[in-house]
Motif scaffolding. Sequence first.
Motif, PDB file in Angstrom:
ATOM      1  N   VAL A  16      29.330 -18.099  64.523  1.00 22.62           N
ATOM      2  CA  VAL A  16      28.145 -18.936  64.311  1.00 22.62           C
ATOM      3  C   VAL A  16      26.931 -18.325  65.009  1.00 22.62           C
ATOM      4  CG1 VAL A  16      27.116 -21.196  64.795  1.00 22.62           C
ATOM      5  CG2 VAL A  16      29.452 -21.053  63.897  1.00 22.62           C
ATOM      6  N   PHE A  21      31.500 -20.825  56.693  1.00 23.08           N
ATOM      7  CA  PHE A  21      30.247 -21.458  56.255  1.00 23.08           C
ATOM      8  C   PHE A  21      30.610 -22.614  55.336  1.00 23.08           C
ATOM      9  CE2 PHE A  21      27.082 -21.940  52.891  1.00 23.08           C
ATOM     10  CZ  PHE A  21      25.967 -22.273  53.642  1.00 23.08           C
ATOM     11  N   GLU A  43      27.381 -16.421  52.039  1.00 26.23           N
ATOM     12  CA  GLU A  43      26.769 -16.879  53.278  1.00 26.23           C
ATOM     13  C   GLU A  43      25.404 -16.221  53.472  1.00 26.23           C
ATOM     14  OE1 GLU A  43      27.857 -17.048  58.045  1.00 26.23           O
ATOM     15  OE2 GLU A  43      27.895 -15.157  56.969  1.00 26.23           O
ATOM     16  N   TYR A  61      29.020 -25.419  59.729  1.00 27.99           N
ATOM     17  CA  TYR A  61      30.153 -24.501  59.732  1.00 27.99           C
ATOM     18  C   TYR A  61      31.449 -25.257  60.040  1.00 27.99           C
ATOM     19  CZ  TYR A  61      27.497 -20.232  59.158  1.00 27.99           C
ATOM     20  OH  TYR A  61      26.703 -19.230  58.621  1.00 27.99           O
TER      21      TYR A  61
END
Length: 594
Positions: free
Chosen positions: A267, A456, A477, A222
């Motif tokens: 995340v 991402f 994603e 990320y």
Amino acid sequence: MTTTASHHLSPAFPGRAPWGTAGKLRAWQQGAMDRYVQEQPRDFLAVATPGAGKTTFALTLASWLLHHHVVQQVTVVAPTEHLKKQWAAAAARIGIKLDPEYSAGPLSKEYHGVAVTYAGVGVRPMLHRNRCEQRKTLVILDEIHHAGDSKSWGEACLEAFEPATRRLALTGTPFRSDTNPIPFVTYAEGSDGIRRSSADYTYGYGNALGDGVVRPVIFLSYSGNMRWRTKAGDEVEARLGEPMTKDAISQAWRTALDPRGDWMPNVLRAADQRLTEVRKGIPDAGALVIASDQDSARAYAKLIREITGTKATVVLSDEAAASKRIEEFSENDDRWMVAVRMVSEGVDVPRLAVGVYATTISTPLFFAQAVGRFVRSRRRGETASVFLPTIPNLLGFASEMEVERDHALDKPRKEGEEDPYAESEKELAEAEKQQDEDTGEQDMLPFEALESDAVFDRVLYDGAEFGMQAHPGSEEEQDYLGIPGLLEPDQVQLLLQKRQARQIAHSRKKPDSEADLLELPAERRPVVSHKELLELRKQLNTMVGAYVHQSGKPHGVIHTELRRVCGGPPSAEATAGQIRERIKKVQEWATRMR
């Protein structure tokens, strides 16, 4: 002589195989046993990837040596208090009784030996030397590279166990980032003049993956924009992954990991979605956040509670109940655990399948140990997923998971040779410090994290890269987070290729104004290997660095000017063609100034 020790093991031996026990030896364990029995060496170094079953091999060998009266007692030396207890518990399941609380004096006759830590040996080396001199002893040195952690530990191990009848050294990560010699390890000089550790038996991650002994690891990287304030009061904004100075990378990294920003919540939310998908195939799968410090660990646990509605187990190494919490988490089916460093090596929680690397430690040794917590396979087809910030070093380590390395005693003689495993002792000591570009001093720069977001970036698997940038929560994603948790390694690669092709096709249907990331319209998103892009970015940075000296302008000013003249996004997101254009342009500027 038979090399299988199971003929006299306790009935409990095959009953509980998650850690340190198995009803039948794996092929590599049997092969290592065969070699040991055939050669009968005093010293034996077994290098096996984390999760491969070093403990089972060691205890089977210990049982064999005790049974054949080659030794009369066993001493296990482990890195931590928790691990020595874990060793004692595993040994007890095959009928070998080790005292994990031993400190001094005669040992009770009910025990076959003791389990101690390297630190404990360092405090009382003569105590253990006397024990080795009094009775024939097998010494098992678990994660032997720790004996090189400090001069005192190495010297204590040499003094304590020099009289031992047999010494078995184990490690999953034989390399060290420094050049401290490891006791009882043989070093052989290579053709390049560098002395490297020489193992008696090696079973690497690549072999273990092929045998289905360990899980394949999918790394999800990320990126995102970071903004922070320096000690001088200047506000700096940068994107994770774009070329920066060492101190800027460090500060951007720390900004990403700040629990008050948006990067960590996004995340953690993505990792929890991944965990939900994995639990469809592995119902008790767990996730682990490896944090930098205790305050961050508690803050991450609070975020997890807000995101998932469930409480995370927090493990802090200086707490008395830490070992108990790890054990309880290993036995239950809770979703999340947050730890500082305690679960980074050796501690076994087989159900861990999802990880978040939320620490600023960037040494290859620590990275390998951390990833090793997720690779232990309980049945064929299980996959592991590790979430990373887009930091060049980490991406490099992730792409080299299958590279087998040995501990080098000497520095490479070639100037400029790039090898992240050949860091000097000074660099290792400064792994978590920052470099002040104004003074050149290695110093922890005071800074204030102001803002962060997450994007991402890509998936790394088996040395290859898949996917393109996408916003959190986007369909693109979700495609990668939704990969099944039960797949064969070749199926993982095939599925990633299909997801990438679908993402590219989908992005090409959109007009530029609706592209997921406006700076990256579809026709400017060719799939280029990360290695090629890294080389191009490195070349651009070299050219810019040379032009800095020529023009007197700062790096940032030159990069900004290149973007203005050539167009396109920051270097970290630029295509190969865009980077080549900038290289050409800066060469042109430099030529004009001559």
